[in-house]
Design a protein around this motif. Structure first.
Motif, PDB file in Angstrom:
ATOM      1  N   ASN A   1       0.867  -1.172   0.000  1.00 60.56           N
ATOM      2  CA  ASN A   1       0.000   0.000   0.000  1.00 60.56           C
ATOM      3  C   ASN A   1       0.905   1.224   0.000  1.00 60.56           C
ATOM      4  O   ASN A   1       1.699   1.418   0.924  1.00 60.56           O
ATOM      5  CB  ASN A   1      -0.893  -0.017   1.249  1.00 60.56           C
ATOM      6  N   PRO A   2       0.822   2.080  -1.033  1.00 62.23           N
ATOM      7  CA  PRO A   2       1.752   3.210  -1.124  1.00 62.23           C
ATOM      8  C   PRO A   2       1.561   4.264  -0.023  1.00 62.23           C
ATOM      9  O   PRO A   2       2.499   4.985   0.293  1.00 62.23           O
ATOM     10  CB  PRO A   2       1.473   3.813  -2.495  1.00 62.23           C
ATOM     11  N   LEU A   3       0.383   4.327   0.569  1.00 60.70           N
ATOM     12  CA  LEU A   3       0.154   5.314   1.627  1.00 60.70           C
ATOM     13  C   LEU A   3       0.689   4.859   2.971  1.00 60.70           C
ATOM     14  O   LEU A   3       1.332   5.622   3.687  1.00 60.70           O
ATOM     15  CB  LEU A   3      -1.345   5.618   1.749  1.00 60.70           C
ATOM     16  N   THR A   4       0.410   3.592   3.322  1.00 57.30           N
ATOM     17  CA  THR A   4       0.771   3.101   4.650  1.00 57.30           C
ATOM     18  C   THR A   4       2.027   2.238   4.648  1.00 57.30           C
ATOM     19  O   THR A   4       2.535   1.889   5.709  1.00 57.30           O
ATOM     20  CB  THR A   4      -0.377   2.271   5.249  1.00 57.30           C
TER      21      THR A   4
ATOM     22  N   GLN B   1       2.152  -0.751   4.135  1.00 56.92           N
ATOM     23  CA  GLN B   1       1.829  -2.083   4.621  1.00 56.92           C
ATOM     24  C   GLN B   1       1.775  -3.052   3.452  1.00 56.92           C
ATOM     25  O   GLN B   1       1.343  -2.696   2.351  1.00 56.92           O
ATOM     26  CB  GLN B   1       0.459  -2.097   5.304  1.00 56.92           C
ATOM     27  N   LYS B   2       2.198  -4.283   3.729  1.00 57.17           N
ATOM     28  CA  LYS B   2       2.085  -5.324   2.713  1.00 57.17           C
ATOM     29  C   LYS B   2       0.636  -5.781   2.645  1.00 57.17           C
ATOM     30  O   LYS B   2      -0.016  -5.944   3.681  1.00 57.17           O
ATOM     31  CB  LYS B   2       2.999  -6.503   3.028  1.00 57.17           C
ATOM     32  N   ILE B   3       0.155  -5.968   1.423  1.00 58.98           N
ATOM     33  CA  ILE B   3      -1.213  -6.453   1.206  1.00 58.98           C
ATOM     34  C   ILE B   3      -1.175  -7.587   0.196  1.00 58.98           C
ATOM     35  O   ILE B   3      -0.223  -7.714  -0.573  1.00 58.98           O
ATOM     36  CB  ILE B   3      -2.152  -5.329   0.698  1.00 58.98           C
ATOM     37  N   VAL B   4      -2.212  -8.410   0.236  1.00 57.93           N
ATOM     38  CA  VAL B   4      -2.317  -9.507  -0.724  1.00 57.93           C
ATOM     39  C   VAL B   4      -3.254  -9.058  -1.843  1.00 57.93           C
ATOM     40  O   VAL B   4      -4.394  -8.675  -1.599  1.00 57.93           O
ATOM     41  CB  VAL B   4      -2.859 -10.784  -0.045  1.00 57.93           C
ATOM     42  N   VAL B   5      -2.727  -9.070  -3.073  1.00 58.04           N
ATOM     43  CA  VAL B   5      -3.531  -8.746  -4.248  1.00 58.04           C
ATOM     44  C   VAL B   5      -4.105 -10.065  -4.752  1.00 58.04           C
ATOM     45  O   VAL B   5      -3.344 -10.984  -5.084  1.00 58.04           O
ATOM     46  CB  VAL B   5      -2.682  -8.058  -5.334  1.00 58.04           C
ATOM     47  N   PRO B   6      -5.432 -10.202  -4.790  1.00 53.80           N
ATOM     48  CA  PRO B   6      -6.026 -11.492  -5.160  1.00 53.80           C
ATOM     49  C   PRO B   6      -5.784 -11.864  -6.620  1.00 53.80           C
ATOM     50  O   PRO B   6      -5.496 -11.004  -7.465  1.00 53.80           O
ATOM     51  CB  PRO B   6      -7.520 -11.291  -4.900  1.00 53.80           C
ATOM     52  N   ALA B   7      -5.911 -13.160  -6.898  1.00 49.78           N
ATOM     53  CA  ALA B   7      -5.781 -13.649  -8.270  1.00 49.78           C
ATOM     54  C   ALA B   7      -6.917 -13.062  -9.099  1.00 49.78           C
ATOM     55  O   ALA B   7      -8.003 -12.766  -8.580  1.00 49.78           O
ATOM     56  CB  ALA B   7      -5.841 -15.171  -8.285  1.00 49.78           C
ATOM     57  N   ARG B   8      -6.671 -12.873 -10.396  1.00 47.24           N
ATOM     58  CA  ARG B   8      -7.696 -12.307 -11.270  1.00 47.24           C
ATOM     59  C   ARG B   8      -7.437 -12.720 -12.710  1.00 47.24           C
ATOM     60  O   ARG B   8      -6.384 -13.265 -13.031  1.00 47.24           O
ATOM     61  CB  ARG B   8      -7.714 -10.783 -11.175  1.00 47.24           C
ATOM     62  N   LYS B   9      -8.395 -12.446 -13.550  1.00 47.42           N
ATOM     63  CA  LYS B   9      -8.247 -12.665 -14.980  1.00 47.42           C
ATOM     64  C   LYS B   9      -8.041 -11.305 -15.641  1.00 47.42           C
ATOM     65  O   LYS B   9      -8.612 -10.308 -15.211  1.00 47.42           O
ATOM     66  CB  LYS B   9      -9.489 -13.322 -15.572  1.00 47.42           C
TER      67      LYS B   9
END
Length: 87
Positions: free
Chosen positions: A62-65, A67-75
């Motif tokens: 997250n560029p603001l905080t 913090q590491k985040i999980v980006v979900p799988a997608r098409k």
């Protein structure tokens, strides 16, 4: 080039009125969208290939905080231009 400019080009090159050119373009785009929604590949010889690819889950920041985040799988839609496109 905008969609309306493309409609004007199609109308001029295919000797159609703008209403018919817009209907043809809309039908073409709808057909491509429908095929991609069904996970089909759309190959236009001399132009390129549209396909659907699976993007795996990944870790982002997250560029603001910070913090590491999980980006979900997608098409996602992938376009591979033909070798002679734009020449």
């Amino acid at each position: 080039m905008t969609k309306s400019e493309l409609v004007n080009e199609i109308a001029a090159k295919a000797a159609l009125n703008k209403v018919a050119a817009k209907a043809a373009l809309d039908a073409c785009l709808e057909s491509i969208s429908q095929a991609l929604a069904n996970d089909d590949k759309v190959q236009l010889i001399g132009f390129g290939t549209f396909s659907v690819v699976e993007k795996p889950e990944r870790t982002g920041v997250n560029p603001l905080t910070k913090q590491k985040i999980v980006v979900p799988a997608r098409k996602a839609v992938k376009f591979k231009p033909a070798a002679d496109l734009g020449k």
